[in-house]
Design a protein around this motif. Structure first.
Motif, PDB file in Angstrom:
ATOM      1  N   ARG A 174       0.799  -1.229   0.000  1.00 40.13           N
ATOM      2  CA  ARG A 174       0.000   0.000   0.000  1.00 40.13           C
ATOM      3  C   ARG A 174       0.833   1.281   0.000  1.00 40.13           C
ATOM      4  O   ARG A 174       0.448   2.287  -0.583  1.00 40.13           O
TER       5      ARG A 174
ATOM      6  N   ASP B 151     -11.705   3.958  -2.813  1.00 39.00           N
ATOM      7  CA  ASP B 151     -10.663   3.585  -1.857  1.00 39.00           C
ATOM      8  C   ASP B 151      -9.293   3.497  -2.514  1.00 39.00           C
ATOM      9  O   ASP B 151      -8.292   3.940  -1.957  1.00 39.00           O
TER      10      ASP B 151
ATOM     11  N   LEU C 156      -8.038   6.989  -3.117  1.00 37.51           N
ATOM     12  CA  LEU C 156      -7.518   7.611  -1.896  1.00 37.51           C
ATOM     13  C   LEU C 156      -6.100   7.118  -1.607  1.00 37.51           C
ATOM     14  O   LEU C 156      -5.237   7.890  -1.180  1.00 37.51           O
TER      15      LEU C 156
ATOM     16  N   LYS D   6      -2.757   9.273  -1.120  1.00 41.68           N
ATOM     17  CA  LYS D   6      -1.936   9.119   0.078  1.00 41.68           C
ATOM     18  C   LYS D   6      -0.465   8.968  -0.307  1.00 41.68           C
ATOM     19  O   LYS D   6       0.413   9.496   0.367  1.00 41.68           O
TER      20      LYS D   6
ATOM     21  N   GLN E 120       0.857  12.183  -0.982  1.00 44.92           N
ATOM     22  CA  GLN E 120       1.089  12.894   0.279  1.00 44.92           C
ATOM     23  C   GLN E 120       2.460  12.505   0.863  1.00 44.92           C
ATOM     24  O   GLN E 120       3.188  13.346   1.371  1.00 44.92           O
TER      25      GLN E 120
ATOM     26  N   ASP F 294     -16.564  11.126  -0.224  1.00 43.95           N
ATOM     27  CA  ASP F 294     -15.294  10.870  -0.903  1.00 43.95           C
ATOM     28  C   ASP F 294     -14.543  12.146  -1.270  1.00 43.95           C
ATOM     29  O   ASP F 294     -13.325  12.215  -1.147  1.00 43.95           O
TER      30      ASP F 294
ATOM     31  N   ILE G 107     -14.539  15.188   0.090  1.00 43.82           N
ATOM     32  CA  ILE G 107     -13.871  15.854   1.226  1.00 43.82           C
ATOM     33  C   ILE G 107     -12.738  14.973   1.756  1.00 43.82           C
ATOM     34  O   ILE G 107     -11.687  15.463   2.161  1.00 43.82           O
ATOM     35  N   SER G 108     -12.913  13.649   1.680  1.00 42.12           N
ATOM     36  CA  SER G 108     -11.833  12.745   2.101  1.00 42.12           C
ATOM     37  C   SER G 108     -10.588  12.981   1.257  1.00 42.12           C
ATOM     38  O   SER G 108      -9.473  12.948   1.763  1.00 42.12           O
TER      39      SER G 108
ATOM     40  N   LEU H 185      -9.827  15.760  -0.319  1.00 39.67           N
ATOM     41  CA  LEU H 185      -9.325  17.100  -0.055  1.00 39.67           C
ATOM     42  C   LEU H 185      -8.393  17.135   1.167  1.00 39.67           C
ATOM     43  O   LEU H 185      -7.389  17.831   1.169  1.00 39.67           O
ATOM     44  N   TYR H 186      -8.732  16.353   2.190  1.00 36.51           N
ATOM     45  CA  TYR H 186      -7.916  16.319   3.402  1.00 36.51           C
ATOM     46  C   TYR H 186      -6.496  15.822   3.118  1.00 36.51           C
ATOM     47  O   TYR H 186      -5.592  16.050   3.912  1.00 36.51           O
ATOM     48  N   LEU H 187      -6.330  15.109   2.030  1.00 36.01           N
ATOM     49  CA  LEU H 187      -5.010  14.532   1.751  1.00 36.01           C
ATOM     50  C   LEU H 187      -4.149  15.414   0.844  1.00 36.01           C
ATOM     51  O   LEU H 187      -3.003  15.103   0.575  1.00 36.01           O
ATOM     52  N   LEU H 188      -4.735  16.502   0.334  1.00 37.66           N
ATOM     53  CA  LEU H 188      -3.992  17.314  -0.622  1.00 37.66           C
ATOM     54  C   LEU H 188      -3.179  18.403   0.068  1.00 37.66           C
ATOM     55  O   LEU H 188      -3.682  19.098   0.947  1.00 37.66           O
TER      56      LEU H 188
ATOM     57  N   GLU I 232      -0.151  -5.151   6.160  1.00 36.93           N
ATOM     58  CA  GLU I 232       0.910  -5.441   5.206  1.00 36.93           C
ATOM     59  C   GLU I 232       1.708  -6.665   5.609  1.00 36.93           C
ATOM     60  O   GLU I 232       1.895  -6.929   6.779  1.00 36.93           O
TER      61      GLU I 232
ATOM     62  N   LEU J 198      -2.752  11.975   9.685  1.00 41.69           N
ATOM     63  CA  LEU J 198      -2.400  12.210   8.279  1.00 41.69           C
ATOM     64  C   LEU J 198      -3.588  12.744   7.485  1.00 41.69           C
ATOM     65  O   LEU J 198      -3.459  13.103   6.323  1.00 41.69           O
ATOM     66  N   GLY J 199      -4.763  12.772   8.098  1.00 36.93           N
ATOM     67  CA  GLY J 199      -5.947  13.267   7.391  1.00 36.93           C
ATOM     68  C   GLY J 199      -6.652  12.209   6.560  1.00 36.93           C
ATOM     69  O   GLY J 199      -7.483  12.535   5.725  1.00 36.93           O
ATOM     70  N   ASP J 200      -6.318  10.939   6.797  1.00 35.40           N
ATOM     71  CA  ASP J 200      -6.963   9.875   6.025  1.00 35.40           C
ATOM     72  C   ASP J 200      -8.046   9.227   6.902  1.00 35.40           C
ATOM     73  O   ASP J 200      -7.864   8.144   7.445  1.00 35.40           O
ATOM     74  N   TYR J 201      -9.170   9.894   7.008  1.00 34.68           N
ATOM     75  CA  TYR J 201     -10.189   9.482   7.984  1.00 34.68           C
ATOM     76  C   TYR J 201     -10.939   8.224   7.579  1.00 34.68           C
ATOM     77  O   TYR J 201     -11.403   7.471   8.415  1.00 34.68           O
ATOM     78  N   LYS J 202     -11.051   8.018   6.279  1.00 30.37           N
ATOM     79  CA  LYS J 202     -11.770   6.819   5.830  1.00 30.37           C
ATOM     80  C   LYS J 202     -10.989   5.572   6.211  1.00 30.37           C
ATOM     81  O   LYS J 202     -11.537   4.614   6.753  1.00 30.37           O
TER      82      LYS J 202
ATOM     83  N   LEU K 248     -15.603  13.416   8.498  1.00 29.97           N
ATOM     84  CA  LEU K 248     -16.322  12.815   7.370  1.00 29.97           C
ATOM     85  C   LEU K 248     -17.781  13.260   7.387  1.00 29.97           C
ATOM     86  O   LEU K 248     -18.633  12.615   6.796  1.00 29.97           O
TER      87      LEU K 248
ATOM     88  N   PRO L   2       3.652  14.170   6.599  1.00 25.10           N
ATOM     89  CA  PRO L   2       4.491  12.970   6.649  1.00 25.10           C
ATOM     90  C   PRO L   2       5.781  13.101   5.857  1.00 25.10           C
ATOM     91  O   PRO L   2       6.730  12.368   6.100  1.00 25.10           O
TER      92      PRO L   2
ATOM     93  N   GLN M 250      -5.941  21.131   7.307  1.00 24.63           N
ATOM     94  CA  GLN M 250      -7.111  20.394   7.806  1.00 24.63           C
ATOM     95  C   GLN M 250      -8.180  21.377   8.288  1.00 24.63           C
ATOM     96  O   GLN M 250      -9.366  21.182   8.025  1.00 24.63           O
TER      97      GLN M 250
ATOM     98  N   THR N  14      -9.980  22.945   5.270  1.00 24.25           N
ATOM     99  CA  THR N  14     -10.959  22.065   4.622  1.00 24.25           C
ATOM    100  C   THR N  14     -12.185  21.871   5.509  1.00 24.25           C
ATOM    101  O   THR N  14     -13.309  21.859   5.030  1.00 24.25           O
TER     102      THR N  14
END
Lengths: 217, 539
Positions: free
Chosen positions: A16, A41, A44, A48, A51, A77, A79-80, A82-85, B6, B256-260, B299, B395, B414, B417
């Protein structure tokens, strides 16, 4: 497509966070755009990796991922993503425009959304059918807001000529039109029924409270 | 946990992750030289020796006391402003027990992080020690000692905390020396996010915790190390470390802002289980619920945030009294207030109410702020958010050639947004307050009252419907699951040009009422019985 999806899934399970899989993830994004498929997914996971390794960011892929996520509204999705950009990515031209579209779309300013989209048609190049995906989201919101709506209003909101509008509505089973007024199929939300909020008391809560008390003889 | 765990059997990164701290400038290590002249008090010598002895004996309850109480007492008494004896010195008192020293070093650096300002060298050494510690647990056969769960939780939690501070440290370039910059640039692997995630994943995998959880808290394989199907989850140290690593992953993904993904890692956890492992350590319980509800908020699952925060805060209120003297009390207190702030924000966007006792806490702490948020004051949302959010991290390494302080960038992004979402949503309470005045009114009139055009008003209504159609989970579901439901605070629809507003009926809450009174009756009976007891004893 299925094969590619399986392949990407396997990669995400085993590697990943390995930047070397970006090539496959990006190829997968392109394929989703062309074939109207969607895998939020996996996309995203691609963001990541950008990122973690900003120097590898492909802005065109980012804007494609955002567009696909936008078409997946009302899911979170977009907004999810957007948080990573990072800041720099958010300022980049196609990305910044797509973010402004999201603002318009989510604030119900469908007319503004279409205006901006008409002026930046090149951004959605390579994503056939994406406009209809946006319309489907809009239609879902409109049908929860309106019971009956004049076609001229709807035309503006969906940015369609009268003929195209009728065709689009037919495709979604909405045919109840009299005197240029469309009546939506009735739902919980567009009927004059009072809403009741019942008490929600899960058994667990009752047991929890009662178990605190010992029964004395 | 599809795709999230992993396989880390390839061990190349493990070797690479270890650093040679001798490369660091010796001036960084000056405090160490000072250490040499420090005379270790005799009672501390005895403490260390005793600690190690109990550690080796596997006396968990004694080790628990030594770890939770004695260590802190000695810290308070002898090491308030200095570090504990350097591990090289401490080695003398523990028979050079390398394994014990791995754990001692972890405590040693943790103490430096909490009381002093760690130097670059110390940060690097702390990282190296974590690598050694985890490699030992993961690769050097089966550990043959037992440790209290709270210690194992603290190790996992501190590991992530130090990563967090490293990311901030690395992004503050302004006051760094040339030497430090050069070192940072050449040592990208230290506290690298990729290695961090791999250690956590490796711990989850090795412990076999996911099959253990899915099998109703029972190991799938054998508990005999000689068997082919030996299952590491049969050993408490692995089981707890694996479990805590899942919650660690939740935290890292939130930072890290990856909430999902953060919510997805929680898939195997059972929240209905009163004996679930997260209930064993209060700090873990709080961390789990704090980060989970924070992810809900981000979210835009406000209904879920309210539901879970409401019951969590009640629970914490009940257990808090047991921790008044604990070293974690302050941390618990702060997190509770942060969760209360998260609840205040979520409530503004939710159609639900919370329990009366939580409500009174809210009114006391944030009553005024909630009113202002309801009136649409953006700055209050931002203020509360910044107060309640975790310390986000970037990161990746900064641009070392442009020395700027960018440690706040992740936090800023964060917040930005989140505020974008708040701004879009502010139409909801406003539209609601206008709509609830009418049962039926023409669209153009209402637009006039709101001092806007009919077209813009139509967009407000669409926005209202969109934003109140929310993704919602339920108590029995995994945190990432749920479905869309309409959670509007007022129901309406537009019939051509007329807005029709429907009443909302709230049924009386009989169940709650009875529960309250059963509780009161019980309290009353208890008082009577006490009176009875005291009167008979005086007789």
């Amino acid at each position: 497509m299925e094969e590619l999806s399986q392949q990407v899934n396997d990669l995400l399970q085993s590697r990943r966070y390995d930047p070397d899989i970006l090539i496959d993830l990006e190829r997968y994004v392109e394929a989703q755009c062309l074939e109207g498929a969607y895998d939020g997914d996996a996309n995203l996971a691609c963001l990541k990796l950008y990122q973690f390794y900003p120097e590898k960011t492909n802005f065109s892929i980012v804007s494609k991922i955002l567009l696909k996520a936008l078409a997946a509204l009302p899911s979170s999705d977009f907004i999810s993503c957007l948080y990573l950009l990072g800041e720099k990515t958010q300022r980049e031209v196609p990305v910044a425009t797509v973010i402004s579209w999201a603002d318009a779309l989510e604030s119900g300013n469908f007319v503004d959304f279409w205006n901006s989209l008409q002026n930046n048609k090149d951004i959605i190049k390579g994503l056939p059918g994406i406009e209809d995906s946006f319309r489907e989201f809009m239609l879902a919101v409109i049908s929860r807001t309106y019971f009956r709506i004049h076609l001229s209003v709807l035309q503006k909101l969906l940015c369609l000529s009268q003929d195209d509008l009728i065709r689009f509505l037919n495709k979604h089973g909405m045919t109840n039109i009299t005197n240029d007024i469309l009546q939506f199929p009735s739902t919980e939300e567009n009927q004059p029924r009072p809403k009741t909020i019942g008490e929600q008391l899960p058994l667990r809560k009752v047991l929890e409270s009662l178990s605190n008390y010992s029964i004395h003889s | 946990m599809n795709g999230l765990v992993e396989d880390s059997r390839s061990s190349s990164w493990k070797k690479n992750s270890r650093t040679d701290s001798n490369m660091l400038n010796s001036s960084d290590l000056s405090d160490r030289d000072a250490d040499v002249h420090f005379v270790v008090p005799e009672s501390v010598q005895q403490f260390l020796s005793y600690f190690r002895q109990k550690f080796r004996e596997g006396n968990v309850s004694e080790v628990h006391t030594l770890y939770e109480t004695s260590f802190n007492r000695y810290s308070e008494r002898y090491f308030k402003t200095t570090s504990w004896p350097n591990p090289e010195i401490a080695a003398k008192y523990v028979d050079n027990d390398e394994v014990f020293l791995l754990f001692y070093k972890e405590l040693y650096y943790r103490h430096i992080y909490s009381r002093l300002q760690p130097t670059l060298a110390q940060r690097v050494e702390a990282w190296d020690n974590y690598c050694d510690l985890f490699n030992f647990i993961l690769n050097d056969g089966i550990v043959d000692f037992d440790l209290p769960p709270s210690w194992l939780w603290d190790i996992t939690d501190e590991f992530i905390y130090q990563f967090e501070t490293w990311c901030h440290y690395r992004n503050r370039l302004k006051n760094k020396t040339e030497e430090e910059l050069a070192y940072l640039k050449d040592n990208e692997h230290i506290w690298n996010v990729n290695f961090l995630l791999q250690y956590l994943h490796a711990m989850v995998n090795k412990s076999n915790i996911c099959p253990w959880l899915l099998n109703g808290n029972e190991p799938v394989g054998s508990s005999d190390p000689d068997d082919d199907d030996f299952d590491y989850s049969t050993i408490p140290v692995y089981r707890f470390l694996g479990y805590f690593s899942i919650i660690g992953l939740l935290r890292v993904h939130c930072l890290l802002g990856d909430y999902k993904l953060a919510l997805m890692v929680l898939q195997p956890l059972d929240f209905d289980d009163n004996t679930a492992l997260f209930t064993r350590v209060t700090a873990c319980y709080i961390s789990l619920y704090y980060y989970m509800t924070f992810a809900f908020l981000m979210l835009r699952r406000y209904e879920d945030a309210v539901r879970v925060l409401g019951s969590t805060l009640l629970h914490i209120g009940r257990i808090k009294q047991h921790h008044t003297r604990s070293y974690q009390y302050e941390q618990i207190h702060k997190r509770t207030d942060q969760m209360l702030a998260l609840l205040a924000i979520s409530l503004v966007f939710s159609s639900q109410n919370v329990d009366e006792s939580v409500n009174s806490m809210l009114r006391e702490k944030f009553g005024d702020k909630m009113t202002r948020m309801r009136q649409g004051e953006e700055s209050v949302f931002e203020e509360l958010f910044i107060y309640a959010c975790p310390k986000f991290v970037s990161p990746c390494s900064p641009d070392y050639d442009r020395p700027m302080d960018r440690h706040m960038e992740a936090s800023y992004l964060q917040t930005k947004t989140f505020m974008r979402e708040v701004r879009q949503r502010l139409a909801v309470p406003e539209v609601k307050s206008f709509l609830s005045l009418y049962t039926s009114i023409e669209l153009c009139k209402l637009a006039q009252f709101m001092e806007t055009t009919e077209e813009i008003f139509r967009s407000f209504l669409l926005c209202f419907k969109h934003k109140t159609f929310v993704f919602c989970g339920s108590p029995g579901q995994a945190p990432a699951e749920g479905s869309f439901v309409c959670c509007a605070p007022v129901s309406f629809f537009v019939d051509n040009d007329v807005v029709r507003v429907m009443d909302t009926k709230t049924e009386s809450k009989f169940g709650e009422y009875f529960l309250q009174h059963i509780g009161k009756l019980q309290e009353f009976i208890q008082i009577l019985e006490q009176k009875k007891k005291s009167s008979t004893s005086t007789e």
